[in-house]
Design a protein around this motif. Structure first.
Motif, PDB file in Angstrom:
ATOM      1  N   VAL A  47       4.225   6.633  15.717  1.00 29.48           N
ATOM      2  CA  VAL A  47       5.140   5.649  15.131  1.00 29.48           C
ATOM      3  C   VAL A  47       5.003   5.623  13.615  1.00 29.48           C
ATOM      4  O   VAL A  47       5.945   5.279  12.895  1.00 29.48           O
ATOM      5  CB  VAL A  47       4.872   4.246  15.723  1.00 29.48           C
ATOM      6  CG1 VAL A  47       5.863   3.225  15.179  1.00 29.48           C
ATOM      7  CG2 VAL A  47       4.942   4.289  17.244  1.00 29.48           C
ATOM      8  N   ALA A  48       3.824   6.013  13.106  1.00 40.52           N
ATOM      9  CA  ALA A  48       3.606   6.025  11.658  1.00 40.52           C
ATOM     10  C   ALA A  48       4.457   7.067  10.958  1.00 40.52           C
ATOM     11  O   ALA A  48       4.452   7.155   9.723  1.00 40.52           O
ATOM     12  CB  ALA A  48       2.127   6.279  11.345  1.00 40.52           C
ATOM     13  N   SER A  49       5.220   7.831  11.713  1.00 40.49           N
ATOM     14  CA  SER A  49       6.143   8.802  11.107  1.00 40.49           C
ATOM     15  C   SER A  49       7.209   8.101  10.273  1.00 40.49           C
ATOM     16  O   SER A  49       7.804   8.713   9.380  1.00 40.49           O
ATOM     17  CB  SER A  49       6.812   9.655  12.193  1.00 40.49           C
ATOM     18  OG  SER A  49       7.526   8.836  13.108  1.00 40.49           O
ATOM     19  N   ILE A  50       7.435   6.815  10.521  1.00 41.36           N
ATOM     20  CA  ILE A  50       8.444   6.090   9.733  1.00 41.36           C
ATOM     21  C   ILE A  50       7.999   5.931   8.280  1.00 41.36           C
ATOM     22  O   ILE A  50       8.826   5.660   7.408  1.00 41.36           O
ATOM     23  CB  ILE A  50       8.764   4.704  10.336  1.00 41.36           C
ATOM     24  CG1 ILE A  50       7.528   3.800  10.320  1.00 41.36           C
ATOM     25  CG2 ILE A  50       9.324   4.837  11.723  1.00 41.36           C
ATOM     26  CD1 ILE A  50       7.803   2.374  10.731  1.00 41.36           C
ATOM     27  N   ILE A  51       6.680   6.102   8.030  1.00 36.92           N
ATOM     28  CA  ILE A  51       6.205   6.069   6.642  1.00 36.92           C
ATOM     29  C   ILE A  51       5.690   7.454   6.221  1.00 36.92           C
ATOM     30  O   ILE A  51       4.968   7.583   5.244  1.00 36.92           O
ATOM     31  CB  ILE A  51       5.090   5.014   6.445  1.00 36.92           C
ATOM     32  CG1 ILE A  51       3.898   5.290   7.363  1.00 36.92           C
ATOM     33  CG2 ILE A  51       5.640   3.627   6.668  1.00 36.92           C
ATOM     34  CD1 ILE A  51       2.679   4.425   7.047  1.00 36.92           C
ATOM     35  N   GLY A  52       6.047   8.475   7.005  1.00 36.96           N
ATOM     36  CA  GLY A  52       5.672   9.839   6.666  1.00 36.96           C
ATOM     37  C   GLY A  52       4.221  10.174   6.918  1.00 36.96           C
ATOM     38  O   GLY A  52       3.700  11.148   6.370  1.00 36.96           O
ATOM     39  N   GLN A  53       3.531   9.391   7.759  1.00 36.03           N
ATOM     40  CA  GLN A  53       2.115   9.620   8.045  1.00 36.03           C
ATOM     41  C   GLN A  53       1.874   9.699   9.545  1.00 36.03           C
ATOM     42  O   GLN A  53       0.835   9.276  10.037  1.00 36.03           O
ATOM     43  CB  GLN A  53       1.273   8.489   7.439  1.00 36.03           C
ATOM     44  CG  GLN A  53       1.439   8.290   5.954  1.00 36.03           C
ATOM     45  CD  GLN A  53       0.911   9.450   5.141  1.00 36.03           C
ATOM     46  OE1 GLN A  53       0.019  10.177   5.576  1.00 36.03           O
ATOM     47  NE2 GLN A  53       1.459   9.640   3.956  1.00 36.03           N
ATOM     48  N   GLY A  54       2.832  10.279  10.262  1.00 34.70           N
ATOM     49  CA  GLY A  54       2.757  10.248  11.714  1.00 34.70           C
ATOM     50  C   GLY A  54       2.216  11.484  12.382  1.00 34.70           C
ATOM     51  O   GLY A  54       2.240  11.584  13.610  1.00 34.70           O
ATOM     52  N   GLY A  55       1.723  12.458  11.605  1.00 29.29           N
ATOM     53  CA  GLY A  55       1.195  13.655  12.240  1.00 29.29           C
ATOM     54  C   GLY A  55       2.251  14.330  13.100  1.00 29.29           C
ATOM     55  O   GLY A  55       3.327  14.705  12.624  1.00 29.29           O
ATOM     56  N   LEU A  56       1.962  14.437  14.376  1.00 28.22           N
ATOM     57  CA  LEU A  56       2.918  15.042  15.306  1.00 28.22           C
ATOM     58  C   LEU A  56       4.183  14.198  15.440  1.00 28.22           C
ATOM     59  O   LEU A  56       5.241  14.717  15.808  1.00 28.22           O
ATOM     60  CB  LEU A  56       2.257  15.224  16.674  1.00 28.22           C
ATOM     61  CG  LEU A  56       1.077  16.208  16.700  1.00 28.22           C
ATOM     62  CD1 LEU A  56       0.324  16.120  18.015  1.00 28.22           C
ATOM     63  CD2 LEU A  56       1.567  17.636  16.462  1.00 28.22           C
ATOM     64  N   GLY A  57       4.079  12.920  15.136  1.00 26.30           N
ATOM     65  CA  GLY A  57       5.259  12.066  15.162  1.00 26.30           C
ATOM     66  C   GLY A  57       6.291  12.475  14.134  1.00 26.30           C
ATOM     67  O   GLY A  57       7.495  12.228  14.317  1.00 26.30           O
ATOM     68  N   ASP A  58       5.839  13.095  13.034  1.00 26.16           N
ATOM     69  CA  ASP A  58       6.784  13.573  12.026  1.00 26.16           C
ATOM     70  C   ASP A  58       7.688  14.659  12.600  1.00 26.16           C
ATOM     71  O   ASP A  58       8.862  14.757  12.244  1.00 26.16           O
ATOM     72  CB  ASP A  58       6.025  14.121  10.806  1.00 26.16           C
ATOM     73  CG  ASP A  58       5.309  13.010  10.044  1.00 26.16           C
ATOM     74  OD1 ASP A  58       5.646  11.832  10.263  1.00 26.16           O
ATOM     75  OD2 ASP A  58       4.415  13.320   9.238  1.00 26.16           O
ATOM     76  N   THR A  77       0.810  -1.228   0.000  1.00 26.60           N
ATOM     77  CA  THR A  77       0.000   0.000   0.000  1.00 26.60           C
ATOM     78  C   THR A  77       0.840   1.273   0.000  1.00 26.60           C
ATOM     79  O   THR A  77       0.282   2.370  -0.014  1.00 26.60           O
ATOM     80  CB  THR A  77      -0.950   0.008   1.217  1.00 26.60           C
ATOM     81  OG1 THR A  77      -0.196  -0.251   2.412  1.00 26.60           O
ATOM     82  CG2 THR A  77      -2.027  -1.048   1.073  1.00 26.60           C
ATOM     83  N   GLY A  78       2.158   1.122   0.020  1.00 29.96           N
ATOM     84  CA  GLY A  78       3.031   2.281  -0.103  1.00 29.96           C
ATOM     85  C   GLY A  78       3.096   3.134   1.159  1.00 29.96           C
ATOM     86  O   GLY A  78       2.543   2.785   2.206  1.00 29.96           O
ATOM     87  N   TYR A  79       3.767   4.273   1.018  1.00 29.33           N
ATOM     88  CA  TYR A  79       3.904   5.216   2.133  1.00 29.33           C
ATOM     89  C   TYR A  79       2.678   6.135   2.134  1.00 29.33           C
ATOM     90  O   TYR A  79       2.776   7.333   1.858  1.00 29.33           O
ATOM     91  CB  TYR A  79       5.186   6.033   1.986  1.00 29.33           C
ATOM     92  CG  TYR A  79       6.446   5.198   2.066  1.00 29.33           C
ATOM     93  CD1 TYR A  79       7.036   4.915   3.290  1.00 29.33           C
ATOM     94  CD2 TYR A  79       7.034   4.686   0.910  1.00 29.33           C
ATOM     95  CE1 TYR A  79       8.182   4.143   3.373  1.00 29.33           C
ATOM     96  CE2 TYR A  79       8.189   3.917   0.979  1.00 29.33           C
ATOM     97  CZ  TYR A  79       8.748   3.644   2.211  1.00 29.33           C
ATOM     98  OH  TYR A  79       9.882   2.876   2.282  1.00 29.33           O
ATOM     99  N   SER A  80       1.532   5.570   2.447  1.00 27.33           N
ATOM    100  CA  SER A  80       0.275   6.293   2.302  1.00 27.33           C
ATOM    101  C   SER A  80      -0.537   6.271   3.587  1.00 27.33           C
ATOM    102  O   SER A  80      -0.243   5.517   4.527  1.00 27.33           O
ATOM    103  CB  SER A  80      -0.554   5.670   1.176  1.00 27.33           C
ATOM    104  OG  SER A  80      -0.903   4.334   1.525  1.00 27.33           O
ATOM    105  N   LYS A  81      -1.600   7.104   3.593  1.00 27.51           N
ATOM    106  CA  LYS A  81      -2.523   7.102   4.720  1.00 27.51           C
ATOM    107  C   LYS A  81      -3.250   5.765   4.818  1.00 27.51           C
ATOM    108  O   LYS A  81      -3.649   5.346   5.908  1.00 27.51           O
ATOM    109  CB  LYS A  81      -3.524   8.250   4.597  1.00 27.51           C
ATOM    110  CG  LYS A  81      -2.962   9.602   4.999  1.00 27.51           C
ATOM    111  CD  LYS A  81      -4.034  10.665   4.982  1.00 27.51           C
ATOM    112  CE  LYS A  81      -3.483  11.979   5.572  1.00 27.51           C
ATOM    113  NZ  LYS A  81      -2.325  12.486   4.858  1.00 27.51           N
ATOM    114  N   THR A  82      -3.440   5.113   3.685  1.00 22.63           N
ATOM    115  CA  THR A  82      -4.075   3.796   3.701  1.00 22.63           C
ATOM    116  C   THR A  82      -3.281   2.819   4.546  1.00 22.63           C
ATOM    117  O   THR A  82      -3.839   2.064   5.353  1.00 22.63           O
ATOM    118  CB  THR A  82      -4.212   3.244   2.263  1.00 22.63           C
ATOM    119  OG1 THR A  82      -5.006   4.147   1.493  1.00 22.63           O
ATOM    120  CG2 THR A  82      -4.855   1.871   2.271  1.00 22.63           C
ATOM    121  N   THR A  83      -1.966   2.837   4.382  1.00 28.18           N
ATOM    122  CA  THR A  83      -1.097   1.967   5.182  1.00 28.18           C
ATOM    123  C   THR A  83      -1.254   2.272   6.666  1.00 28.18           C
ATOM    124  O   THR A  83      -1.391   1.355   7.487  1.00 28.18           O
ATOM    125  CB  THR A  83       0.375   2.160   4.770  1.00 28.18           C
ATOM    126  OG1 THR A  83       0.519   1.844   3.392  1.00 28.18           O
ATOM    127  CG2 THR A  83       1.295   1.275   5.582  1.00 28.18           C
TER     128      THR A  83
END
Length: 230
Positions: free
Chosen positions: A169-180, A91-97
């Motif tokens: 933790v989802a920042s590792i796929i660029g979808q981490g919100g504040l985690g980014d 699903t790639g580096y996406s919000k879906t993932t």
């Protein structure tokens, strides 16, 4: 006075938070916060629908409770970094993932609390509802659901706070919100984005938890009356 002078100033490169960073990156901070909130809302909304369907199956077919609990429990035990890594090739580096993983982690909490809530409804109450000639749908909406709400609200609170934390933790796929922001600070060894991201994540979790708690109190006024009476 000497204690105040010892505090790091905003311009101090060793300060935990440099205010020029906040003012200069305010748009990015706001965007990260909005992303974090939206991911949380989407996760809980989707997770609640799926968990409700699974709970309906478990309540109707008792034998299904074990397999569903085992499967959702298995999803919950998968380390988040590993799960993101397994999903990314498909699903790639996406919000879906991010959403697939986040919803998966929410299911065990939501499912078990929904089932526990409905199973906690006293049989005498159900018999009384049947004696009044209520249809199954009316009994569900007027009797069972209101009495199960305290359990469901508790599940929502736990799932929401958990989701806010896992999103970082989802920042590792660029979808981490504040985690980014936190990851950006770690990469650059720069305190300000790490502190801002971490503090806002904690505040967001507390605010959402309080909001759901207040909504639960408003929806279940009888539970407060019962506690005062006891």
């Amino acid at each position: 006075m000497s204690g105040l002078l010892a505090l790091p100033l905003a311009s101090d490169p060793n300060a935990l938070v440099r205010w020029e960073y906040i003012t200069g990156q305010w748009d990015d901070i706001q965007a990260a916060l909005v992303t974090h909130i939206l991911l949380t809302v989407y996760t809980i909304a989707i997770g609640l629908v799926i968990a409700a369907v699974l709970a309906a199956l478990a309540l109707r077919y008792g034998w299904a409770t074990g397999p569903i609990t085992g499967f959702t429990g298995f999803l919950y035990t998968i380390p988040s970094v590993a799960l993101f890594g397994l999903l990314t090739p498909y699903t790639g580096y996406s919000k879906t993932t991010a959403l697939i993983a986040l919803v998966g982690y929410s299911l065990l909490i939501l499912f078990t609390n929904i089932v526990a809530g409905f199973r906690a409804v006293p049989h005498a109450v159900l018999d009384a509802a049947d004696g009044m000639g209520m249809s199954s749908r009316t009994r569900l909406l007027s009797v069972e659901l209101p009495l199960a709400l305290p359990y469901i609200i508790t599940g929502l609170r736990i799932a929401t706070v958990t989701t806010v934390g896992i999103i970082t933790v989802a920042s590792i796929i660029g979808q981490g919100g504040l985690g980014d922001l936190i990851l950006d600070g770690l990469r650059r060894t720069y305190w300000s984005p790490m502190v801002v991201g971490a503090v806002l994540s904690v505040v967001l979790a507390l605010v959402l938890d309080l909001l759901i708690f207040l909504i639960g109190r408003a929806l279940t006024p009888w539970s407060r009356t019962r506690r005062w009476a006891s």
